[in-house]
Design a protein around this motif. Structure first.
Motif, PDB file in Angstrom:
ATOM      1  N   GLN A   1       2.873  -1.272   2.543  1.00 36.98           N
ATOM      2  CA  GLN A   1       3.703  -0.084   2.367  1.00 36.98           C
ATOM      3  C   GLN A   1       3.968   0.259   0.906  1.00 36.98           C
ATOM      4  O   GLN A   1       4.506   1.324   0.616  1.00 36.98           O
TER       5      GLN A   1
ATOM      6  N   GLU B   1      14.419   3.643   1.945  1.00 36.15           N
ATOM      7  CA  GLU B   1      14.969   4.631   2.875  1.00 36.15           C
ATOM      8  C   GLU B   1      16.393   4.293   3.250  1.00 36.15           C
ATOM      9  O   GLU B   1      17.224   5.167   3.460  1.00 36.15           O
TER      10      GLU B   1
ATOM     11  N   ARG C   1       2.659   8.549   5.701  1.00 34.56           N
ATOM     12  CA  ARG C   1       3.536   7.961   4.697  1.00 34.56           C
ATOM     13  C   ARG C   1       3.559   8.833   3.452  1.00 34.56           C
ATOM     14  O   ARG C   1       2.549   9.410   3.052  1.00 34.56           O
ATOM     15  N   SER C   2       4.741   8.907   2.852  1.00 38.98           N
ATOM     16  CA  SER C   2       4.905   9.670   1.625  1.00 38.98           C
ATOM     17  C   SER C   2       4.694   8.758   0.417  1.00 38.98           C
ATOM     18  O   SER C   2       5.071   7.580   0.435  1.00 38.98           O
TER      19      SER C   2
ATOM     20  N   SER D   1       7.884   6.905  -2.056  1.00 40.24           N
ATOM     21  CA  SER D   1       8.470   5.560  -1.995  1.00 40.24           C
ATOM     22  C   SER D   1       7.747   4.566  -2.893  1.00 40.24           C
ATOM     23  O   SER D   1       8.330   3.555  -3.295  1.00 40.24           O
TER      24      SER D   1
ATOM     25  N   SER E   1       9.109   0.133   2.272  1.00 38.01           N
ATOM     26  CA  SER E   1       9.556   1.525   2.163  1.00 38.01           C
ATOM     27  C   SER E   1      10.886   1.694   2.893  1.00 38.01           C
ATOM     28  O   SER E   1      11.710   2.534   2.521  1.00 38.01           O
ATOM     29  N   ASN E   2      11.134   0.850   3.896  1.00 36.20           N
ATOM     30  CA  ASN E   2      12.403   0.919   4.627  1.00 36.20           C
ATOM     31  C   ASN E   2      13.583   0.545   3.757  1.00 36.20           C
ATOM     32  O   ASN E   2      14.687   1.035   3.958  1.00 36.20           O
TER      33      ASN E   2
END
Length: 213
Positions: A76, A213, A121-122, A125, A209-210
């Motif tokens: 990620q 976020e 996915r962006s 991040s 990435s979480n």
């Protein structure tokens, strides 16, 4: 004026001042109360001290982590950032590679198709890691240790420490205790709970990435 009249009058003045400010009512919260409010657009010394302490704690936290938790902490963040900075894209997973065959949007159905078939996915991040890799490459310090461990230290400062600080900052809005001393004590306990959470210590500093976020 007697002692009782003098101190009784002062207490009455304080009580009336508390009623006028709305602090006597537990249902009314003064969001601008306290010396660390960000609503005025600045951070005071006490806020910076808390944040710096959180950064130091999370850096030590990173030094204590010598294990792998989940492949996503690489998939990620590290691998797509490495791909963008160094050009080796062999390790990217499908969620980064998937692209739609549509090159222009001519209808609503094309827009929906592009949204469903585009990357899920962006790249926002992974931007801090991507910039770190470019700086390391420019300075010729792109060793295996910097590539693998550098983003974790960066994540500790940009993600984990701000999370702890936010818990401390928002805690004053979660308590109904009257009196500044009681509120400050409660906020420190909230911060203590965040810093001593074993899952935060084990997972929050990792490059998911979480976590951002």
């Amino acid at each position: 004026m007697s002692f009782g009249e003098r101190h009784g009058g002062n207490q009455g003045d304080r009580g009336r001042g508390r009623d006028r400010s709305g602090r006597g009512n537990n249902n009314n919260f003064n969001f601008n109360d306290g010396n660390d409010s960000l609503l005025s657009g600045n951070m005071t010394v006490s806020s910076w001290r808390i944040f710096i302490c959180c950064c130091i704690f999370r850096i030590v936290n990173v030094l204590c982590i010598q294990s792998q938790f989940d492949p996503d902490e690489y998939w990620q963040n590290l691998e797509p950032a490495y791909c963008g900075a160094f050009g080796n894209c062999d390790g990217l997973t499908w969620e980064w590679k998937r692209r739609s065959s549509i090159t222009s949007i001519d209808s609503v159905s094309d827009f929906i198709h592009l949204g469903l078939k585009g990357p899920i996915r962006s790249y926002v991040s992974i931007l801090p890691t991507y910039l770190l890799y470019h700086v390391a490459k420019f300075l010729h310090i792109d060793s295996s240790w910097v590539i693998s461990r550098g983003p974790v230290f960066l994540n500790a400062i940009l993600v984990a420490a701000p999370t702890d600080w936010s818990v401390w900052f928002m805690a004053k809005w979660m308590t109904k205790s009257e009196g500044k001393e009681q509120i400050e004590n409660s906020r420190l306990w909230y911060l203590y709970a965040s810093l001593t959470s074993w899952f935060n210590a084990y997972a929050l500093v990792r490059t998911y990435s979480n976590s951002l976020e």
